[in-house]
Design an enzyme around this catalytic site. Structure first.
Site, PDB file in Angstrom:
ATOM      1  CE1 TYR A   1      -2.944  -9.301  16.092  1.00  0.00           C
ATOM      2  CE2 TYR A   1      -3.140  -7.079  14.407  1.00  0.00           C
ATOM      3  CZ  TYR A   1      -2.604  -8.468  14.766  1.00  0.00           C
ATOM      4  OH  TYR A   1      -1.828  -9.003  13.668  1.00  0.00           O
TER       5      TYR A   1
ATOM      6  CE  LYS B   1      -3.377  -2.607   0.823  1.00  0.00           C
ATOM      7  NZ  LYS B   1      -4.338  -2.394  -0.830  1.00  0.00           N
TER       8      LYS B   1
ATOM      9  CG  HIS C   1      -3.226  -4.419   9.335  1.00  0.00           C
ATOM     10  ND1 HIS C   1      -3.955  -4.615  10.814  1.00  0.00           N
ATOM     11  CD2 HIS C   1      -2.986  -5.630   8.372  1.00  0.00           C
ATOM     12  CE1 HIS C   1      -3.551  -5.583  11.083  1.00  0.00           C
ATOM     13  NE2 HIS C   1      -3.011  -6.499  10.693  1.00  0.00           N
TER      14      HIS C   1
ATOM     15  NE  ARG D   1       1.067  -8.394   9.853  1.00  0.00           N
ATOM     16  CZ  ARG D   1       1.435  -6.644   9.703  1.00  0.00           C
ATOM     17  NH1 ARG D   1       1.994  -6.004   9.359  1.00  0.00           N
ATOM     18  NH2 ARG D   1       0.627  -6.870   8.937  1.00  0.00           N
TER      19      ARG D   1
END
Length: 290
Positions: free
Chosen positions: A268, A164, A259, A236
């Protein structure tokens, strides 16, 4: 070709492209064994393929990815003008409970980071990689593709080049020290001409591979006495949970992890909730009565 379509039209990462191509090859082999051409396959045939994957005891995650790959393949055929509808579009999978990611405790992390022998080139490199991965939460594919210019040791910032774009991530001081030690003291002893720009190189002088890195991690996990299953994302996931435990916002963690969708980061929060519940059950004196 389908590979070019994934690259140019879908802008998928290299790992995603490889998975899609592998899945579609498996699907085409299934069709070939049944004498069915891809353009002739209907929803019933594709459902039969999904049932076939269930019979092979493939995991729900693998089956879901295979279906996504097949859908993408038929979008490609539509794009090429070979079909005018997607026969995989109507296939539905049974909803499954998503397994929460495995994480390491703070004590596990400390033991893992203490394993490499930094007096040797390999150990010094490994220490730098482990520290950097836990410091930034980047993907393994992003770690092994890092170039020296992607890290600013003076300002303590990593510029990670993901699918990205580039995202800056702060690095804690001991990770900066570990990476600096590797670059200035040991990297020159193992780097070869073909790895001139690569930050992390293998002992043959080339850029380190994903498989090579995770053999290293699993080896140190064993030495550290960590019994949990180590996967390519364990550090991670640990990075994200530990930040969340110490007050970081989900939005900030999303930015650092790269993300695209915040729902990927919100898992999470559930992991933290479960962790807090376990701590409460284990540690509150009244919770132990019963």
């Amino acid at each position: 070709m389908f590979s070019d379509y994934l690259t140019n039209q879908k802008s998928n990462s290299a790992n995603t492209r490889e998975s899609y191509l592998r899945d579609v090859m498996s699907f085409l082999e299934f069709l070939s064994e049944r004498g069915v051409a891809p353009v002739e396959a209907d929803e019933a045939v594709i459902q039969e393929y999904i049932d076939h994957l269930h019979d092979l005891k493939r995991s729900p995650t693998t089956i879901s990815r295979n279906l996504a790959s097949v859908r993408c393949f038929y979008k490609f055929l539509i794009f090429r003008g070979m079909l005018d509808y997607n026969p995989a579009k109507g296939i539905k999978l049974e909803k499954t409970v998503k397994k929460l990611p495995q994480v390491l405790s703070g004590e596990d992390i400390e033991r893992l980071l203490a394993q490499p022998d930094i007096t040797e080139p390999k150990g010094c490199r490994d220490k730098a990689m482990l520290e950097l991965l836990y410091a930034t939460g980047i993907r393994v594919s992003e770690l092994i593709n890092l170039n020296i210019k992607d890290i600013n040791l003076r300002s303590g910032v990593l510029y990670c080049r993901g699918s990205k774009g580039i995202r800056p991530i702060p690095i804690y001081p001991s990770a900066v020290v570990a990476v600096s030690d590797y670059i200035y003291r040991m990297r020159g002893l193992i780097a070869g001409p073909e790895s001139e720009n690569a930050l992390f190189v293998n002992l043959n002088g080339g850029r380190l591979t994903r498989q090579g890195f995770w053999k290293i991690v699993k080896g140190y996990a064993t030495e550290a006495g960590i019994s949990k299953e180590i996967t390519p994302h364990t550090l991670r996931h640990s990075f994200a949970l530990h930040l969340l435990e110490n007050g970081a916002s989900v939005k900030d963690i999303q930015t650092m992890m790269g993300h695209a969708d915040i729902s990927s980061t919100q898992v999470y929060v559930q992991l933290l909730d479960n962790h807090v519940k376990r701590v409460y059950q284990d540690c509150h004196p009244k919770a132990k009565i019963g």
